[in-house]
Design an enzyme around this catalytic site. Structure first.
Site, PDB file in Angstrom:
ATOM      1  N   SER A  83       0.843  -1.198   0.000  1.00 32.95           N
ATOM      2  CA  SER A  83       0.000   0.000   0.000  1.00 32.95           C
ATOM      3  C   SER A  83       0.875   1.244   0.000  1.00 32.95           C
ATOM      4  CB  SER A  83      -0.887   0.004   1.244  1.00 32.95           C
ATOM      5  OG  SER A  83      -1.433   1.302   1.413  1.00 32.95           O
ATOM      6  N   HIS A 139      -1.358  -1.206  -4.152  1.00 31.96           N
ATOM      7  CA  HIS A 139      -2.624  -0.814  -3.526  1.00 31.96           C
ATOM      8  C   HIS A 139      -2.608   0.701  -3.282  1.00 31.96           C
ATOM      9  CE1 HIS A 139      -6.221  -1.703  -1.052  1.00 31.96           C
ATOM     10  NE2 HIS A 139      -5.761  -0.806  -0.201  1.00 31.96           N
ATOM     11  N   ASP A 190      -4.685   3.847  -1.671  1.00 30.60           N
ATOM     12  CA  ASP A 190      -5.751   4.204  -0.730  1.00 30.60           C
ATOM     13  C   ASP A 190      -6.201   5.647  -0.947  1.00 30.60           C
ATOM     14  OD1 ASP A 190      -6.100   1.851   0.967  1.00 30.60           O
ATOM     15  OD2 ASP A 190      -4.004   2.184   1.514  1.00 30.60           O
ATOM     16  N   MET A 215      -8.638   8.517   0.152  1.00 28.89           N
ATOM     17  CA  MET A 215      -9.459   8.895   1.324  1.00 28.89           C
ATOM     18  C   MET A 215      -9.909  10.345   1.171  1.00 28.89           C
ATOM     19  SD  MET A 215      -7.199   7.248   4.379  1.00 28.89           S
ATOM     20  CE  MET A 215      -6.428   5.639   4.234  1.00 28.89           C
ATOM     21  N   HIS A 275      -8.413   1.568  -3.816  1.00 25.45           N
ATOM     22  CA  HIS A 275      -9.365   1.367  -2.709  1.00 25.45           C
ATOM     23  C   HIS A 275      -9.969   2.727  -2.369  1.00 25.45           C
ATOM     24  CE1 HIS A 275      -9.726   0.120   1.856  1.00 25.45           C
ATOM     25  NE2 HIS A 275     -10.892   0.323   1.289  1.00 25.45           N
ATOM     26  N   MET A 306     -11.982   5.004  -0.253  1.00 24.26           N
ATOM     27  CA  MET A 306     -12.611   5.244   1.050  1.00 24.26           C
ATOM     28  C   MET A 306     -13.211   6.640   1.011  1.00 24.26           C
ATOM     29  SD  MET A 306      -9.639   3.443   3.247  1.00 24.26           S
ATOM     30  CE  MET A 306      -8.591   3.531   1.820  1.00 24.26           C
ATOM     31  N   MET A 334     -11.969  -5.567   5.368  1.00 24.69           N
ATOM     32  CA  MET A 334     -11.112  -4.653   6.143  1.00 24.69           C
ATOM     33  C   MET A 334     -10.822  -5.297   7.493  1.00 24.69           C
ATOM     34  SD  MET A 334     -10.313  -2.073   4.330  1.00 24.69           S
ATOM     35  CE  MET A 334      -9.353  -1.314   5.647  1.00 24.69           C
ATOM     36  N   GLY A 347      -8.703   4.200   7.362  1.00 21.80           N
ATOM     37  CA  GLY A 347      -8.313   5.589   7.597  1.00 21.80           C
ATOM     38  C   GLY A 347      -6.811   5.788   7.752  1.00 21.80           C
ATOM     39  N   PHE A 348      -6.143   4.785   8.312  1.00 22.64           N
ATOM     40  CA  PHE A 348      -4.721   4.971   8.596  1.00 22.64           C
ATOM     41  C   PHE A 348      -3.962   3.661   8.407  1.00 22.64           C
ATOM     42  CE2 PHE A 348      -7.241   7.899  11.068  1.00 22.64           C
ATOM     43  CZ  PHE A 348      -6.650   9.130  10.752  1.00 22.64           C
ATOM     44  N   GLY A 349      -2.693   3.790   8.050  1.00 23.26           N
ATOM     45  CA  GLY A 349      -1.817   2.632   8.009  1.00 23.26           C
ATOM     46  C   GLY A 349      -1.313   2.331   9.416  1.00 23.26           C
ATOM     47  N   ASP A 398      -7.139  -6.335   4.179  1.00 23.82           N
ATOM     48  CA  ASP A 398      -6.433  -5.046   4.234  1.00 23.82           C
ATOM     49  C   ASP A 398      -6.437  -4.506   5.661  1.00 23.82           C
ATOM     50  OD1 ASP A 398      -5.384  -2.525   3.743  1.00 23.82           O
ATOM     51  OD2 ASP A 398      -7.070  -1.819   2.533  1.00 23.82           O
ATOM     52  N   GLY A 431      -3.199  -4.193   8.931  1.00 21.20           N
ATOM     53  CA  GLY A 431      -2.466  -4.951   9.942  1.00 21.20           C
ATOM     54  C   GLY A 431      -1.932  -6.284   9.451  1.00 21.20           C
ATOM     55  N   GLY A 474       1.015  -2.389   4.097  1.00 18.48           N
ATOM     56  CA  GLY A 474       1.616  -1.066   4.046  1.00 18.48           C
ATOM     57  C   GLY A 474       2.849  -1.018   4.914  1.00 18.48           C
TER      58      GLY A 474
HETATM   59  C1  DX5 Z   1      -6.293   1.539   5.808  1.00 15.58           C
HETATM   60  C2  DX5 Z   1      -5.886   1.292   4.376  1.00 15.58           C
HETATM   61  C3  DX5 Z   1      -4.833   0.282   4.237  1.00 15.58           C
HETATM   62  C4  DX5 Z   1      -3.505   0.636   4.871  1.00 15.58           C
HETATM   63  C5  DX5 Z   1      -2.896  -0.654   5.331  1.00 15.58           C
HETATM   64  O1  DX5 Z   1      -7.366   2.393   5.833  1.00 15.58           O
HETATM   65  O2  DX5 Z   1      -7.013   0.860   3.625  1.00 15.58           O
HETATM   66  O3  DX5 Z   1      -4.648  -0.104   2.884  1.00 15.58           O
HETATM   67  O4  DX5 Z   1      -2.631   1.289   4.019  1.00 15.58           O
HETATM   68  O5  DX5 Z   1      -1.761  -0.360   6.055  1.00 15.58           O
HETATM   69  P1  DX5 Z   1      -1.099  -1.399   7.076  1.00 15.58           P
HETATM   70  O6  DX5 Z   1      -0.687  -2.604   6.286  1.00 15.58           O
HETATM   71  O7  DX5 Z   1       0.044  -0.639   7.616  1.00 15.58           O
HETATM   72  O8  DX5 Z   1      -2.146  -1.733   8.107  1.00 15.58           O
HETATM   73 ZN    ZN Z   2      -6.616  -0.022   1.592  1.00 16.71          ZN
END
Ligand code: DX5
Ligand code: ZN
Length: 221
Positions: free
Chosen positions: A8, A33, A35, A37, A66, A68, A137, A142-144, A175, A177, A197
């Site tokens: 990602s 990937h 993201d 947002m 993706h 969001m 999900m 929202g966040f990595g 997607d 963690g 990510g």
């Molecule tokens: C979260 C994103 C993910 C994110 C995953 O909202 O959709 O794609 O980048 O990041 P990691 O792998 O660090 O959880």
């Molecule tokens: Zn994603």
């Protein structure tokens, strides 16, 4: 079952994006990937068509976009034109999911639907045959860098059952963690495509990390 690893770009270094993408591609990534947002569906704000276009020039790998965002249909044409290969929209903001999935296909992209941790797999039952990709999900979007939610494993298994029940060959993606510690259980539960990510971009050796993630999906244990 084919295993796909999709780094990602949310976790990439945007000052060195070309290098980071090149390392993913050389390191054996299957998809990139992306993201998107909007600061409304999720609290964070990221990027749009211009960055997708840039990524399209930087790699020949499929771009797994993706969305969001609320009202995702507003972006279908520009993102397809910018070079997206897959457009995945969230069930929670898609009251006309069937029509939206078909519109994505008309534009030449693969059509995906994503579900948040609080959204049941059952909510996709009636469009399961219309999906090219189902995204579970495993964190709240929202966040990595967030922690994998354990209950996602049962959802992945239920999603796999649903796809099997309707005879769908859709990709089953997870997607959030995903790491060395969580990927194998996801794979065993039935996922075949893994967004990563933090795991990929904080690793000292991108290629080694991608290959380690992949190998955890084939070990018999
Ligand atoms: C979260 C994103 C993910 C994110 C995953 O909202 O959709 O794609 O980048 O990041 P990691 O792998 O660090 O959880
Ligand atoms: Zn994603």
């Amino acid at each position: 079952m084919t295993v796909r690893i999709a780094p990602s770009v949310l976790s990439a270094d945007f000052g060195r994006l070309a290098d980071d993408i090149a390392r993913c591609e050389a390191g054996g990534a299957d998809w990139i990937h992306v993201d998107v947002m909007d600061g409304r569906f999720v609290p964070n704000l990221t990027f749009g068509a211009k960055v997708i276009e840039t990524l399209r020039r930087l790699t020949t790998l499929p771009l797994d976009v993706h969305l969001m965002v609320v009202e995702p249909e507003r972006y279908f044409e520009t993102f397809a034109g910018a070079g997206a290969s897959v457009l995945t929209i969230h069930q929670e903001v898609a009251p006309h999911l069937h029509r939206q999935l078909h519109r994505i296909r008309e534009l030449g992209c693969r059509a995906g639907a994503a579900i948040n941790p609080s959204t049941p797999v059952e909510s996709l039952r009636d469009v399961a045959g219309d999906l090219d990709l189902l995204l579970v999900m495993s964190v709240n979007p929202g966040f990595g860098g967030q922690k994998f939610i354990e209950g996602s494993l049962g959802k992945i298994a239920r999603a796999r059952q649903l796809l099997t029940a309707v005879g769908s060959g859709a990709v089953l993606e997870v997607d959030g963690g995903v790491s060395r510690d969580t990927i194998r259980q996801c794979w065993r539960a039935g996922a075949d495509t893994f967004v990563a990510g933090n795991a990929v971009f904080t690793a000292p050796d991108t290629a080694a990390e991608i290959s380690e993630l992949r190998s955890r999906c084939s070990e018999m244990a």
